[in-house]
Design a protein around this motif. Structure first.
Motif, short mmCIF file in Angstrom:
data_model
loop_
_atom_site.label_atom_id
_atom_site.label_comp_id
_atom_site.label_asym_id
_atom_site.label_seq_id
_atom_site.Cartn_x
_atom_site.Cartn_y
_atom_site.Cartn_z
N ASP A 97 -47.15 -22.33 7.23
CA ASP A 97 -47.93 -21.66 8.27
C ASP A 97 -49.43 -21.87 8.10
OD1 ASP A 97 -48.29 -20.12 6.03
OD2 ASP A 97 -47.72 -18.23 6.96
N SER A 98 -49.81 -22.86 7.30
CA SER A 98 -51.22 -23.15 7.04
C SER A 98 -51.42 -24.65 7.07
CB SER A 98 -51.60 -22.60 5.66
OG SER A 98 -52.85 -23.07 5.26
N GLU A 99 -52.65 -25.05 7.24
CA GLU A 99 -52.96 -26.48 7.10
C GLU A 99 -54.01 -26.67 6.02
OE1 GLU A 99 -52.92 -29.32 9.98
OE2 GLU A 99 -51.33 -28.39 11.14
N GLU A 100 -54.09 -25.71 5.10
CA GLU A 100 -55.00 -25.80 3.97
C GLU A 100 -54.26 -26.46 2.81
OE1 GLU A 100 -57.30 -22.35 2.94
OE2 GLU A 100 -57.15 -21.61 5.00
N PHE A 101 -54.43 -27.77 2.70
CA PHE A 101 -53.73 -28.54 1.68
C PHE A 101 -54.43 -28.47 0.34
CE2 PHE A 101 -52.14 -30.51 5.55
CZ PHE A 101 -50.81 -30.71 5.24
N VAL A 102 -53.62 -28.48 -0.71
CA VAL A 102 -54.12 -28.61 -2.07
C VAL A 102 -53.61 -29.94 -2.58
CG1 VAL A 102 -54.05 -27.67 -4.41
CG2 VAL A 102 -54.07 -26.12 -2.44
N ARG A 103 -54.53 -30.78 -3.00
CA ARG A 103 -54.15 -32.12 -3.46
C ARG A 103 -53.71 -32.06 -4.92
NH1 ARG A 103 -57.21 -37.04 -5.27
NH2 ARG A 103 -55.75 -38.72 -4.84
N ASN A 104 -52.53 -32.58 -5.19
CA ASN A 104 -51.98 -32.67 -6.54
C ASN A 104 -52.22 -31.39 -7.35
OD1 ASN A 104 -50.92 -35.28 -6.23
ND2 ASN A 104 -52.92 -36.17 -6.64
N PRO A 105 -51.64 -30.27 -6.92
CA PRO A 105 -51.83 -29.04 -7.69
C PRO A 105 -51.29 -29.22 -9.11
CG PRO A 105 -50.06 -28.78 -6.08
CD PRO A 105 -50.70 -30.10 -5.81
N ALA A 106 -51.87 -28.48 -10.03
CA ALA A 106 -51.41 -28.53 -11.43
C ALA A 106 -49.91 -28.25 -11.46
CB ALA A 106 -52.18 -27.51 -12.26
N PRO A 107 -49.19 -28.90 -12.37
CA PRO A 107 -47.74 -28.71 -12.43
C PRO A 107 -47.29 -27.25 -12.47
CG PRO A 107 -48.36 -30.53 -13.83
CD PRO A 107 -49.64 -29.89 -13.36
N ASP A 108 -47.99 -26.41 -13.25
CA ASP A 108 -47.57 -25.01 -13.32
C ASP A 108 -47.80 -24.28 -12.01
OD1 ASP A 108 -50.32 -25.29 -13.91
OD2 ASP A 108 -50.36 -23.40 -15.01
N ILE A 109 -48.83 -24.66 -11.27
CA ILE A 109 -49.09 -24.04 -9.97
C ILE A 109 -48.06 -24.50 -8.94
CG2 ILE A 109 -50.73 -23.96 -8.04
CD1 ILE A 109 -52.97 -23.98 -10.17
N LEU A 124 -46.87 -33.16 1.60
CA LEU A 124 -47.21 -34.39 2.29
C LEU A 124 -47.44 -35.49 1.26
CD1 LEU A 124 -47.91 -35.54 5.13
CD2 LEU A 124 -50.27 -34.86 4.67
N LEU A 125 -46.83 -36.65 1.50
CA LEU A 125 -47.06 -37.83 0.68
C LEU A 125 -47.81 -38.81 1.57
CD1 LEU A 125 -44.30 -36.41 -0.30
CD2 LEU A 125 -43.92 -38.55 -1.50
N PRO A 126 -49.14 -38.72 1.60
CA PRO A 126 -49.93 -39.45 2.60
C PRO A 126 -49.75 -40.97 2.58
CG PRO A 126 -51.35 -38.04 1.26
CD PRO A 126 -49.97 -37.93 0.72
N ARG A 127 -49.72 -41.59 1.42
CA ARG A 127 -49.58 -43.05 1.36
C ARG A 127 -48.21 -43.52 1.80
NH1 ARG A 127 -53.19 -45.07 -3.72
NH2 ARG A 127 -55.15 -44.45 -2.77
N GLU A 128 -47.22 -42.65 1.74
CA GLU A 128 -45.86 -42.97 2.19
C GLU A 128 -45.65 -42.57 3.64
OE1 GLU A 128 -42.96 -44.34 0.57
OE2 GLU A 128 -44.60 -45.10 -0.64
N ASP A 129 -46.59 -41.81 4.19
CA ASP A 129 -46.42 -41.25 5.54
C ASP A 129 -45.11 -40.47 5.61
OD1 ASP A 129 -47.28 -40.71 8.15
OD2 ASP A 129 -46.17 -42.41 8.96
N ALA A 130 -44.87 -39.65 4.58
CA ALA A 130 -43.64 -38.88 4.48
C ALA A 130 -43.98 -37.41 4.22
CB ALA A 130 -42.77 -39.42 3.35
N LEU A 131 -43.00 -36.56 4.49
CA LEU A 131 -43.16 -35.13 4.34
C LEU A 131 -41.88 -34.55 3.74
CD1 LEU A 131 -44.75 -32.45 5.12
CD2 LEU A 131 -43.40 -32.50 7.23
N ILE A 132 -42.05 -33.62 2.81
CA ILE A 132 -40.92 -32.88 2.24
C ILE A 132 -41.16 -31.42 2.55
CG2 ILE A 132 -39.68 -32.24 0.15
CD1 ILE A 132 -40.66 -34.92 -1.06
N THR A 133 -40.14 -30.75 3.09
CA THR A 133 -40.26 -29.33 3.36
C THR A 133 -39.24 -28.56 2.52
OG1 THR A 133 -38.75 -29.40 5.26
CG2 THR A 133 -41.12 -29.65 5.71
N LEU A 134 -39.64 -27.37 2.15
CA LEU A 134 -38.79 -26.48 1.37
C LEU A 134 -38.96 -25.09 1.97
CD1 LEU A 134 -36.94 -25.97 -1.03
CD2 LEU A 134 -38.96 -25.81 -2.47
N ASP A 135 -37.94 -24.63 2.66
CA ASP A 135 -37.97 -23.31 3.31
C ASP A 135 -37.34 -22.27 2.40
OD1 ASP A 135 -39.16 -24.48 5.48
OD2 ASP A 135 -37.32 -24.57 6.67
#
Length: 138
Positions: free
Chosen positions: A67-79, A94-105
């Motif tokens: 519900d946001s478009e505030e992306f965090v790039r490569n968050p720390a593994p624990d985060i 979002l995997l920008p170089r692959e032009d792919a998206l993974i969602t987890l609801d």
């Protein structure tokens, strides 16, 4: 960009090897409900976490709540792990170089992968299998 990817072909990473047919004599909804409760939910989420953390070794990630478009790039593994395990938010990865998206609801027993390349699919298949999960296209 997310809206565009959500309209692309998709695959799922799931605890089942294929979609349960309509009218199946089995107990799909009861089993799904089981996996959506503790302790099975934490176990399933841990498997998703392990897949995504390993995948982040190969790909740049941009993560946000659905519900946001505030992306965090490569968050720390624990985060990243904390956000996946928390189950209070729906996540977009979002995997920008692959032009792919993974969602987890938070209310699902699967992850959905939109617009994956063959290379990404092959990696995901190996990672899912290592976690006792399955990758299939509906």
């Amino acid at each position: 960009m997310i809206e565009t990817l959500l309209n692309k072909p998709y695959w799922v990473i799931d605890f089942l090897p294929e979609q349960v047919p309509d009218g199946s004599a089995g107990q799909f909804f009861a089993v799904e409900e089981y996996y959506l409760r503790e302790p099975a939910l934490s176990t399933l989420r841990r498997r998703f976490t392990d897949i995504l953390l390993k995948l982040n070794c190969y790909y740049d990630f941009q993560v946000c709540a659905a519900d946001s478009e505030e992306f965090v790039r490569n968050p720390a593994p624990d985060i990243l792990a904390s956000r996946i395990l928390d189950t209070q938010e729906n996540l977009c990865i979002l995997l920008p170089r692959e032009d792919a998206l993974i969602t987890l609801d938070r209310d699902d027993t699967c992850m959905t992968v939109y617009n994956p390349s063959e290379t990404l699919l092959n990696r995901l298949r190996l990672l899912a299998t290592a976690e006792g999960l399955f990758l299939w296209q509906p």
